[in-house]
Write an enzyme that holds these catalytic residues in place. Structure first.
Site, PDB file in Angstrom:
ATOM      1  N   PRO A  15       0.844  -1.201   0.000  1.00  0.00           N
ATOM      2  CA  PRO A  15       0.000   0.000   0.000  1.00  0.00           C
ATOM      3  C   PRO A  15       0.875   1.246   0.000  1.00  0.00           C
ATOM      4  O   PRO A  15       1.744   1.401   0.863  1.00  0.00           O
ATOM      5  CB  PRO A  15      -0.789  -0.133   1.321  1.00  0.00           C
ATOM      6  CG  PRO A  15       0.043  -1.025   2.179  1.00  0.00           C
ATOM      7  CD  PRO A  15       0.817  -1.926   1.272  1.00  0.00           C
ATOM      8  N   MET A  16       0.660   2.130  -0.981  1.00  0.00           N
ATOM      9  CA  MET A  16       1.479   3.335  -1.120  1.00  0.00           C
ATOM     10  C   MET A  16       0.580   4.530  -1.437  1.00  0.00           C
ATOM     11  O   MET A  16      -0.219   4.468  -2.380  1.00  0.00           O
ATOM     12  CB  MET A  16       2.521   3.158  -2.238  1.00  0.00           C
ATOM     13  CG  MET A  16       3.539   2.070  -1.975  1.00  0.00           C
ATOM     14  SD  MET A  16       4.630   1.797  -3.410  1.00  0.00           S
ATOM     15  CE  MET A  16       3.495   0.923  -4.530  1.00  0.00           C
ATOM     16  N   GLN A  73      -6.108  -0.662   3.381  1.00  0.00           N
ATOM     17  CA  GLN A  73      -5.328  -0.291   4.556  1.00  0.00           C
ATOM     18  C   GLN A  73      -5.943   0.930   5.210  1.00  0.00           C
ATOM     19  O   GLN A  73      -6.202   1.935   4.546  1.00  0.00           O
ATOM     20  CB  GLN A  73      -3.878   0.010   4.194  1.00  0.00           C
ATOM     21  CG  GLN A  73      -3.037   0.296   5.431  1.00  0.00           C
ATOM     22  CD  GLN A  73      -1.601   0.649   5.116  1.00  0.00           C
ATOM     23  OE1 GLN A  73      -1.327   1.754   4.678  1.00  0.00           O
ATOM     24  NE2 GLN A  73      -0.689  -0.284   5.355  1.00  0.00           N
ATOM     25  N   CYS A 104       3.415   4.013   8.919  1.00  0.00           N
ATOM     26  CA  CYS A 104       3.582   5.286   8.222  1.00  0.00           C
ATOM     27  C   CYS A 104       4.353   6.274   9.095  1.00  0.00           C
ATOM     28  O   CYS A 104       3.917   6.602  10.205  1.00  0.00           O
ATOM     29  CB  CYS A 104       2.227   5.881   7.847  1.00  0.00           C
ATOM     30  SG  CYS A 104       2.355   7.447   6.949  1.00  0.00           S
ATOM     31  N   GLY A 206      10.586  -4.649   1.943  1.00  0.00           N
ATOM     32  CA  GLY A 206      11.769  -3.800   2.020  1.00  0.00           C
ATOM     33  C   GLY A 206      12.890  -4.256   1.114  1.00  0.00           C
ATOM     34  O   GLY A 206      13.324  -5.406   1.180  1.00  0.00           O
ATOM     35  N   ASP A 207      13.345  -3.361   0.236  1.00  0.00           N
ATOM     36  CA  ASP A 207      14.485  -3.601  -0.656  1.00  0.00           C
ATOM     37  C   ASP A 207      14.239  -4.704  -1.677  1.00  0.00           C
ATOM     38  O   ASP A 207      15.174  -5.381  -2.103  1.00  0.00           O
ATOM     39  CB  ASP A 207      15.753  -3.925   0.147  1.00  0.00           C
ATOM     40  CG  ASP A 207      16.271  -2.729   0.922  1.00  0.00           C
ATOM     41  OD1 ASP A 207      15.768  -1.607   0.685  1.00  0.00           O
ATOM     42  OD2 ASP A 207      17.160  -2.904   1.768  1.00  0.00           O
ATOM     43  N   GLY A 229       7.007  -2.578  -3.181  1.00  0.00           N
ATOM     44  CA  GLY A 229       6.327  -1.309  -3.386  1.00  0.00           C
ATOM     45  C   GLY A 229       6.709  -0.623  -4.673  1.00  0.00           C
ATOM     46  O   GLY A 229       6.245  -0.985  -5.767  1.00  0.00           O
ATOM     47  N   ARG A 230       7.604   0.374  -4.586  1.00  0.00           N
ATOM     48  CA  ARG A 230       7.918   1.208  -5.755  1.00  0.00           C
ATOM     49  C   ARG A 230       8.540   0.420  -6.894  1.00  0.00           C
ATOM     50  O   ARG A 230       8.281   0.704  -8.068  1.00  0.00           O
ATOM     51  CB  ARG A 230       8.835   2.349  -5.311  1.00  0.00           C
ATOM     52  CG  ARG A 230       8.118   3.406  -4.471  1.00  0.00           C
ATOM     53  CD  ARG A 230       9.085   4.283  -3.713  1.00  0.00           C
ATOM     54  NE  ARG A 230       9.718   3.545  -2.631  1.00  0.00           N
ATOM     55  CZ  ARG A 230      10.876   3.856  -2.079  1.00  0.00           C
ATOM     56  NH1 ARG A 230      11.551   4.903  -2.529  1.00  0.00           N
ATOM     57  NH2 ARG A 230      11.368   3.145  -1.103  1.00  0.00           N
TER      58      ARG A 230
END
Length: 352
Positions: A15-16, A73, A104, A206-207, A229-230
């Site tokens: 979720p972003m 979320q 967050c 993460g990463d 994510g990104r």
């Protein structure tokens, strides 16, 4: 859906804010292998706003009828707005689960004791889980950040066990501290330690930048699932790459093809994705939700701002896109940029 282990694919989207909307989900779902199932997030939803919003036209809650396994979320810390939000999202909107944001680190969340602030008081955090569980008919998850210098990993484990006792059905750990935000490296050992001590599924986050990272995290941490994510936004075909490695059938429409692998192949695919994303956002936000063209344009520009760093000359694309005042201009700029070969980098420092 009891928990995420009921689904058969090891990768999911994070979720972003500003990114995990219906347009991006649709783009990534294009690359899902056939018969593969995973859960899908929304952008972060404020529990104080959801009860009063039109869920069918609010950009953050737009969804397609074809979407399944959606786990919105929510951000919140009070029982009444949480209960009203959860009831609407499950009974009216069709959520398959509810994810509580305890990760967050932005100031807007911190000043209301939302997000990672909840990790400062285990009893407070547990009450938020209890509120959510009490009013939900679907599973509950919690997304957390890593412990910082003031805490130890054993304290993290005890903190999360308390949330599980309060009703959390699974947890996601992004092992960067709130202070780190996007800087530095995530500490995957914390994911592994958490997995050893919990009876509920653990998702590692993460990463994750390339498909290889998915398998490395699974092997090193024994996590039940991996969240990206990104980088997954920049490489939607990572779903296809992971599926091909696991022996899943190719996505619909890609049966005779292999997933892009080389920097040039990935660069070309990014261009094709971006043009499709423009179409998907125009259809969802303008045609269906009645949003303005400027709002739709800003969402796509934000996507480019976030993901262009994986392109070797992404700064040029960003400059061109930033100057566009209409979607027609953006399509021309994107088509022109990708009329020449473009290459993607495997990794960035993830600080944009």
């Amino acid at each position: 859906m009891r928990n995420v282990t009921d689904l058969n694919f090891p990768l999911c989207l994070a979720p972003m804010v500003g990114l995990t909307h219906v347009g991006l989900r649709r783009l990534i779902q294009d690359y899902m292998p056939r018969n593969a199932t995973t859960h899908w997030p929304t952008e972060m939803l404020n529990s104080r706003r959801v009860p009063k919003e039109n869920l069918k036209t609010t950009p953050e809650t737009l969804r397609r009828a074809e979407e399944s396994f959606l786990v919105p979320q929510i951000l919140g810390n009070e029982e009444l707005p949480i209960s009203e939000s959860v009831k609407r999202l499950t009974s009216e909107w069709g959520a398959a689960g509810i994810d509580i944001n305890m990760g967050c680190p932005v100031q807007k969340a911190l000043k209301h004791n939302y997000g990672v602030s909840l990790m400062g008081d285990v009893l407070y955090a547990a009450r938020v889980v209890e509120y959510t569980k009490k009013h939900s008919t679907v599973p509950i998850s919690v997304k957390l950040r890593a412990v910082g210098s003031q805490k130890t990993v054993p304290e993290l484990i005890q903190f999360v066990k308390t949330l599980v006792d309060a009703g959390a059905d699974w947890v996601t750990l992004h092992p960067r501290t709130a202070e780190q935000k996007r800087r530095g490296s995530s500490d995957w050992t914390q994911i592994g330690e958490l997995k050893k001590h919990l009876t509920v599924p653990v998702i590692g986050n993460g990463d994750i930048q390339v498909a290889e990272d998915v398998f490395r995290m699974l092997n090193e941490t024994k996590a039940d699932k991996v969240m990206a994510g990104r980088a997954l936004a920049a490489r939607p075909w990572m779903m296809w790459q992971v599926g091909a490695e696991l022996g899943f059938e190719a996505p619909i429409g890609f049966e005779s093809l292999k997933p892009p692998q080389t920097p040039d192949e990935e660069g070309a695919e990014y261009g094709r994705c971006l043009l499709r994303l423009i179409d998907y956002c125009e259809e969802a936000f303008m045609a269906e939700a009645g949003a303005s063209e400027s709002i739709t344009l800003r969402k796509i520009q934000f996507y480019i701002k976030t993901t262009h760093v994986w392109l070797e000359f992404g700064h040029s694309l960003m400059a061109k896109a930033s100057g566009c005042k209409a979607l027609v201009d953006l399509r021309v700029a994107v088509t022109d940029f990708f009329s020449r070969p473009q290459a993607m980098c495997a990794r960035t420092e993830l600080r944009q």
